[in-house]
Motif scaffolding. Structure first.
Motif: not given
Lengths: 385, 131, 258
Positions: B71-73, C43-45, C201-204, C209-210
């Motif tokens: 939910r919060d990433g 390091t999140k995108l 989103m788990e990769r970002l 990248l997707p």
């Protein structure tokens, strides 16, 4: 008063036994559905709601129709209906319980149903539908039961019961309006995206409900000493007539807008149902059966001579029920989902198992109705005789 | 009281049925659970919270992690207890170290009856470590 | 010492047995090589608004198939052959079926009419599925990704009725038997919940990248549309693009470059 439900003749207990058997069988089929998933139904990624949700929709209408006996009695002081308001309220109780069951059996994860309360979401119409239906159920159980009890004791219902009755009056159209809003606010579904959906739902509810009550009244007269009375039946028939005409009129308005504007996203759904699309005519006969049944019912109901003939009245009620059921209890889903967002035609028919489960829920509703009516009628007979 | 005999007999039978679990388990003893650490977990020495906290409240932590990640990433967890950073992931962090689910998780869960219908449904979707 | 007496023999024997056992123990995890599960900061995108541009002039079926395959393998998407029970995150449809509103007899359709183009969740900026969900199981992240929380979904399928793009899949049955090889690093789903593409989103969140973008040989451009210096912003301000059913006001964030 509940003891009244525990005594009865052989026919009564046979009926209960039959209903319980169907419920038991369908319960096992439901367990099978729980184990295997909704793959056992005819639904799929395109027609993702089917018989269950359309039954729910139809029955919300039946529940709301209790208004058609309560309103004349309490707002217009139409005394004839005072004897039968409880029949309307108990019909609503049974219908709302069926609605809830239909929603429940349609869920992929029924074990998580309370998430709706745990994470209340005011922007979701389904959240509101759950709220208004629950409240309506309570209103009808309490008012129906209390009024019956006070009448049995020959005292006037106290203020709080009457207050609840007056709350229940606007609440009835509210539940069906909210149910219509489930569909009428979805941007991509041309068949449902219409402002007249709630009024049309209400019109079809207010003809189907009284029609059902008339049929029930005849059954009650045959099986018990209680007679709803000719005046009440005729009044119910008149109400059904007006509502049925309104329903067909709304359908006509809908058709005009769609056919004359010729916007494909709206038109294609109606074409598919009425004349067929891309060589697929599967639902065309049903659509016409529905329309013709409603038109014939209007003729039978509108001419006083026909309406006062018992056989024709029963026929008219039957046609009304079947006509509106096909329209709302089956085609509402097919029309909404087909053609799909890519313009493909998908054919949906309920499967055998799906139909058994559906029958089980209906049987459960009928069981509740029979028990509640047994109590109500026994008490009424006690008061009047 | 009418039908005294029938009522009392009914009550007794009812009580016997309700107490069925006691009758079925009477005189039986059960081994206390003895969860075993994997070699990797032993070498790590410290989990992300003190052992007794993990033992009593791992499920609370898992729910927190679930909401943080989905939910919060937020997929980074800093453990104040061992002062290290972890990826918030059941499969790739927890179960990578505690790769012996049968000897570790199930040992207590089975004992406490956290199985069957009352079991956590994690493994319906998350992958159990291969043992 | 040239004679080994019994006592010494036993000593040596027991020691060597101990050594062998210890050695085999160390083979499992050598303390020197031991690495616990702690990690360096991710390091999140990050983006104001993620968006995707699919270049229809460059993409072809081989690339699309590869994207579909990689996505579905990575995310444990089951392979149910029955069309009505399929689960899909990204797939291909005829151009004429994707852009099917109105009269498409002329113009673009003649160019692309029979071309297959990829379709996936449009990650709408104004998503009807989020609006209707009774449990917030589907919701919009701050960066615009429309996420499914499989832990919360009750399987009412209201979102499927609300989605104008047919982008959502329901698990009509247990998906696990239909996954050829489970990717252990990503969960599967279970019967009774709805799923869809979530822009990886788990990769970002781990700085990647997707997967479809990575596999697309630069025919799919992904980036932050909220950043005026981003590649995607520049491409979209230069080139002509289409979006699916724009008139519905859902503000889809998948742009088809033509």
């Amino acid at each position: 008063m509940f003891e009244k439900a525990l005594v009865g003749n052989k026919k009564y207990f046979t009926l209960i036994a039959i209903l319980l058997t169907i419920i038991l069988i369908s319960f096992f089929v439901y367990i099978y559905q729980l184990k295997n998933g909704l793959i056992i139904t005819g639904m799929g990624r395109d027609v993702s709601w089917g018989l269950y949700i359309s039954q729910f929709t139809y029955l919300v209408g039946v529940a709301a129709a209790a208004l058609m006996v309560v309103l004349p009695c309490y707002l217009h002081n139409y005394k004839q209906f005072a004897r039968i308001t409880v029949l309307g309220e108990f019909m609503a109780v049974s219908a709302v319980i069926m609605c809830m069951l239909f929603i429940f059996i349609d869920l992929g994860r029924p074990d998580r149903v309370l998430n709706v309360l745990l994470h209340p979401t005011p922007n979701s119409v389904m959240f509101w539908d759950m709220v208004v239906l629950s409240v309506y159920l309570l209103l009808n159980i309490v008012t129906g039961w209390m009024v019956l009890q006070y009448e049995r004791n020959e005292v006037k219902p106290p203020l709080w019961v009457r207050t609840l009755i007056y709350i229940a009056i606007p609440w009835a159209p509210l539940i069906h309006t909210v149910t219509a809003f489930l569909y009428a606010g979805l941007p991509g579904r041309g068949y449902w995206l219409t402002a007249i959906m709630a009024p049309r739902f209400l019109a079809s509810a207010f003809c189907a409900g009284p029609a059902l009550l008339i049929l029930l009244a005849f059954i009650i007269k045959r099986t018990s000493k209680f007679d709803v009375g000719n005046d009440s039946i005729q009044m119910l028939a008149k109400i059904a007539t007006y509502a049925l005409i309104a329903n067909v009129f709304f359908l006509f308005c809908e058709l005009f807008t769609v056919l004359y504007s010729q916007i494909p996203e709206h038109l294609d759904h109606f074409k598919f149902l009425i004349i067929g699309l891309e060589g697929q005519f599967q639902y065309v006969p049903l659509t016409w059966v529905s329309i013709i049944f409603m038109l014939v019912a209007i003729i039978l109901l509108i001419v006083p001579k026909y309406r006062k003939t018992k056989v024709l009245l029963i026929t008219a009620c039957f046609l009304t029920l079947v006509g509106t059921w096909i329209d709302k209890g089956l085609l509402l889903m097919v029309g909404g989902f087909v053609p799909n967002p890519f313009g493909e035609i998908i054919i949906y028919w309920p499967t055998f198992f799906e139909s058994i489960i559906t029958m089980g829920v209906w049987s459960f509703g009928v069981l509740i109705l029979v028990i509640l009516y047994k109590i109500a009628i026994a008490v009424r007979c006690e008061i009047e005789l | 009281m009418y039908d005294k005999g029938k009522i009392i007999a009914g009550l007794i039978i009812g009580m016997l049925i309700i107490m069925l679990p006691f009758w079925l388990n009477i005189g039986k003893t059960r081994k206390l659970p003895d969860p075993k650490l994997s070699e990797k977990a032993k070498l790590a020495e410290k989990c992300i919270l003190p052992t007794d906290e993990m033992r009593s409240a791992h499920q609370v932590l898992l729910v927190e992690w679930r909401d943080l990640a989905v939910r919060d990433g937020e997929r980074l967890y800093y453990s104040e207890y061992n002062q290290k950073k972890y990826e918030i992931s059941l499969e790739n962090t927890c179960m990578d170290c505690h790769s012996n689910k049968k000897e570790f998780c199930d040992e207590c869960h089975n004992f406490a009856g956290v199985t069957g219908g009352s079991s956590p449904t994690c493994w319906n979707c998350h992958n159990e470590p291969k043992e | 010492m040239d004679k080994i007496d019994r006592r010494l023999f036993l000593k040596i024997a027991s020691l060597s047995i101990l050594g062998v056992t210890a050695g085999s123990l160390l083979e499992v995890v050598n303390p020197k090589d031991f690495k616990d599960n702690s990690i360096e900061p991710l390091t999140k995108l990050k983006a104001k608004r993620w968006a995707m541009a699919i270049d229809l002039t460059a993409i072809n079926e081989a690339i699309i198939n590869n994207c579909i395959n990689k996505c579905h393998v990575t995310h444990n998407v089951p392979n149910l052959r029955d069309k009505q029970h399929e689960v899909k995150w990204i797939w291909q449809e005829k151009y004429s079926a994707v852009f099917n509103e109105g009269d498409n007899d002329f113009n673009l359709t003649t160019l692309y009419k029979n071309k297959n183009i990829p379709v996936l969740c449009n990650q709408c900026d104004n998503p009807p599925c989020v609006r209707v969900c009774p449990t917030k199981a589907t919701f919009s992240r701050d960066d615009g990704i429309v996420v499914m929380d499989m832990h919360r979904c009750i399987g009412c399928r209201f979102c499927m009725a609300a989605c104008p793009y047919g982008s959502r899949s329901f698990n009509w049955t247990d998906p696990r038997p239909y996954i050829d090889k489970i990717n252990e690093e990503y969960p599967t789903r279970e019967k009774g919940v709805v799923e869809k593409c979530d822009f990886c989103m788990e990769r970002l969140d781990r700085g990647e990248l997707p997967i479809c973008v990575e596999e697309s040989k630069n025919t799919i451009i992904f980036g932050d549309i909220g950043n005026k210096n981003s590649e995607i912003y520049n491409i979209l301000s230069r080139r002509t693009f289409l979006r699916r059913k724009e008139h519905l006001g859902t503000r889809p964030q998948i742009f088809y470059l033509i």
